[in-house]
Motif scaffolding. Structure first.
Motif, mmCIF file in Angstrom:
data_model
loop_
_atom_site.group_PDB
_atom_site.id
_atom_site.type_symbol
_atom_site.label_atom_id
_atom_site.label_comp_id
_atom_site.label_asym_id
_atom_site.label_seq_id
_atom_site.Cartn_x
_atom_site.Cartn_y
_atom_site.Cartn_z
ATOM 1 N N VAL A 1 79.511 41.392 58.471
ATOM 2 C CA VAL A 1 80.710 41.588 57.583
ATOM 3 C C VAL A 1 79.905 43.623 56.801
ATOM 4 N N GLU A 2 78.941 43.812 56.598
ATOM 5 C CA GLU A 2 78.050 44.639 55.974
ATOM 6 C C GLU A 2 78.812 45.492 56.693
ATOM 7 N N ASP A 3 79.758 45.952 57.762
ATOM 8 C CA ASP A 3 80.047 47.121 58.250
ATOM 9 C C ASP A 3 81.930 47.055 57.498
ATOM 10 N N PHE A 4 81.908 45.906 57.495
ATOM 11 C CA PHE A 4 83.533 46.127 56.705
ATOM 12 C C PHE A 4 83.737 46.426 55.161
ATOM 13 N N ILE A 5 82.647 46.573 54.686
ATOM 14 C CA ILE A 5 82.588 46.937 53.092
ATOM 15 C C ILE A 5 83.729 48.439 52.773
ATOM 16 N N THR A 6 84.714 48.132 51.645
ATOM 17 C CA THR A 6 85.216 49.269 51.984
ATOM 18 C C THR A 6 85.991 49.981 50.809
ATOM 19 N N TRP A 7 86.112 50.388 50.318
ATOM 20 C CA TRP A 7 87.223 50.561 49.580
ATOM 21 C C TRP A 7 88.896 50.521 49.129
ATOM 22 N N VAL A 8 89.554 49.645 48.157
ATOM 23 C CA VAL A 8 90.484 48.866 48.133
ATOM 24 C C VAL A 8 91.108 50.389 48.201
ATOM 25 N N ASP A 9 92.922 50.097 49.304
ATOM 26 C CA ASP A 9 93.363 51.124 49.238
ATOM 27 C C ASP A 9 94.441 51.263 48.085
ATOM 28 N N ALA A 10 94.608 51.253 47.010
ATOM 29 C CA ALA A 10 95.214 51.438 46.464
ATOM 30 C C ALA A 10 94.199 52.310 45.124
ATOM 31 N N SER A 11 92.962 52.624 45.792
ATOM 32 C CA SER A 11 91.460 52.411 44.179
ATOM 33 C C SER A 11 91.734 53.849 44.228
ATOM 34 N N ARG A 12 91.938 54.605 42.718
ATOM 35 C CA ARG A 12 91.874 55.871 42.873
ATOM 36 C C ARG A 12 90.564 56.778 42.858
ATOM 37 N N LEU A 13 88.962 55.617 43.737
ATOM 38 C CA LEU A 13 88.062 56.364 43.732
ATOM 39 C C LEU A 13 87.738 56.581 45.722
ATOM 40 N N ARG A 14 88.644 55.903 46.036
ATOM 41 C CA ARG A 14 89.010 56.396 47.574
ATOM 42 C C ARG A 14 89.876 57.024 47.418
ATOM 43 N N GLN A 15 90.708 57.382 46.169
ATOM 44 C CA GLN A 15 91.788 58.485 46.524
ATOM 45 C C GLN A 15 90.904 59.996 46.270
ATOM 46 N N LYS A 16 89.832 59.507 45.306
ATOM 47 C CA LYS A 16 88.815 60.906 45.005
ATOM 48 C C LYS A 16 87.942 61.045 46.226
ATOM 49 N N VAL A 17 88.062 60.546 47.252
ATOM 50 C CA VAL A 17 86.827 60.618 48.223
ATOM 51 C C VAL A 17 87.396 61.399 49.460
ATOM 52 N N LEU A 18 88.661 60.833 49.580
ATOM 53 C CA LEU A 18 89.251 61.191 49.936
ATOM 54 C C LEU A 18 89.680 62.668 49.806
ATOM 55 N N ASP A 19 89.948 62.862 48.607
ATOM 56 C CA ASP A 19 90.154 64.605 48.645
ATOM 57 C C ASP A 19 88.910 65.091 48.446
ATOM 58 N N TYR A 20 87.931 64.022 48.379
ATOM 59 C CA TYR A 20 86.587 65.726 48.435
ATOM 60 C C TYR A 20 85.608 65.876 49.401
ATOM 61 N N ASN A 21 86.910 64.900 50.492
ATOM 62 C CA ASN A 21 85.953 65.377 52.048
ATOM 63 C C ASN A 21 87.358 65.794 52.704
ATOM 64 N N GLN A 22 88.564 66.321 52.496
ATOM 65 C CA GLN A 22 89.628 66.659 52.659
ATOM 66 C C GLN A 22 90.124 66.343 53.406
ATOM 67 N N GLU A 23 90.312 64.338 53.376
ATOM 68 C CA GLU A 23 91.083 64.156 54.338
ATOM 69 C C GLU A 23 92.256 62.921 54.331
ATOM 70 N N ARG A 24 92.450 62.972 52.407
ATOM 71 C CA ARG A 24 93.885 62.833 52.129
ATOM 72 C C ARG A 24 94.849 62.773 53.588
ATOM 73 N N ASP A 25 95.795 62.055 53.786
ATOM 74 C CA ASP A 25 96.677 61.804 54.675
ATOM 75 C C ASP A 25 97.963 62.453 53.403
ATOM 76 N N ASP A 26 98.708 62.953 54.402
ATOM 77 C CA ASP A 26 100.007 63.650 53.059
ATOM 78 C C ASP A 26 100.932 62.379 53.063
ATOM 79 N N PHE A 27 100.849 60.826 53.556
ATOM 80 C CA PHE A 27 101.798 59.528 53.365
ATOM 81 C C PHE A 27 101.015 59.152 51.910
ATOM 82 N N ASP A 28 99.413 59.248 52.132
ATOM 83 C CA ASP A 28 98.971 59.029 50.675
ATOM 84 C C ASP A 28 99.445 59.181 50.244
#
Length: 185
Positions: free
Chosen positions: A155-182
């Motif tokens: 199960v170790e590979d399935f550890i992720t951020w929650v979809d609505a998490s602000r941390l996930r949004q910050k990580v995606l913004d930093y990596n410039q991978e955030r989708d327009d839908f998000d």
């Protein structure tokens, strides 16, 4: 009338239990482990020690079986090693020597906050415990808020951020991978 304790006096007496004073300050290694792995409850560490002790006892019993029961010993040893390797407590499935040296720290290293630090999702254990308690982390489809969760290898590979998490949004913004839908959500 008893005076109120000053701050430094309260700090000194924080870990002292005057009723059970023999049991409160005896085990320095236990206090170090509680601090190192950020365990919130002492009972968790006591439980991990009991589990490690029972695995060591089982490994010793399997090792001490006579030559008449070699097939049974090999089958049981393989099953024990497979189970412990699947949980991530031992690194190899080769010998019972790894089972005989199993400690409570191995269980502590398989807790969710420790794996967050290992996967570089958190900077340190204090932040990882906070992220888990605040509900920013999920394991598979389930949001986890208990930092005492032991995560198996599968199960170790399935550890992720929650979809609505602000941390996930910050990580995606930093990596410039955030989708327009998000951005709309």
């Amino acid at each position: 009338m008893v005076r109120k304790l000053k701050y430094h006096e309260q700090k000194l007496l924080r870990r002292l239990d005057l009723v059970n004073w023999e049991a409160s300050g005896g085990n320095l290694a236990e206090v170090r482990a509680l601090r190192r792995y950020r365990l919130g409850r002492r009972e968790d560490y006591v439980h991990y020690k009991a589990l490690a002790r029972s695995v060591r006892d089982l490994a010793r019993r399997l090792r001490d079986l006579g030559p008449a029961s070699a097939a049974f010993r090999a089958r049981c040893a393989a099953a024990l090693l497979e189970k412990l390797h699947g949980l991530g407590l031992v690194s190899s499935r080769q010998s019972l020597a790894a089972c005989e040296s199993l400690s409570a720290a191995a269980f502590c290293r398989r807790r969710l906050p420790c794996l967050l630090v290992k996967l570089r999702m958190a900077q340190n254990l204090r932040h990882a415990v906070t992220f888990v308690e605040q509900g920013h982390v999920r394991v598979g489809p389930e949001v986890v808020t208990d930092p005492a969760l032991l995560v198996p290898r599968a199960v170790e590979d399935f550890i992720t951020w929650v979809d609505a998490s602000r941390l996930r949004q910050k990580v995606l913004d930093y990596n410039q991978e955030r989708d327009d839908f998000d951005l709309a959500a």
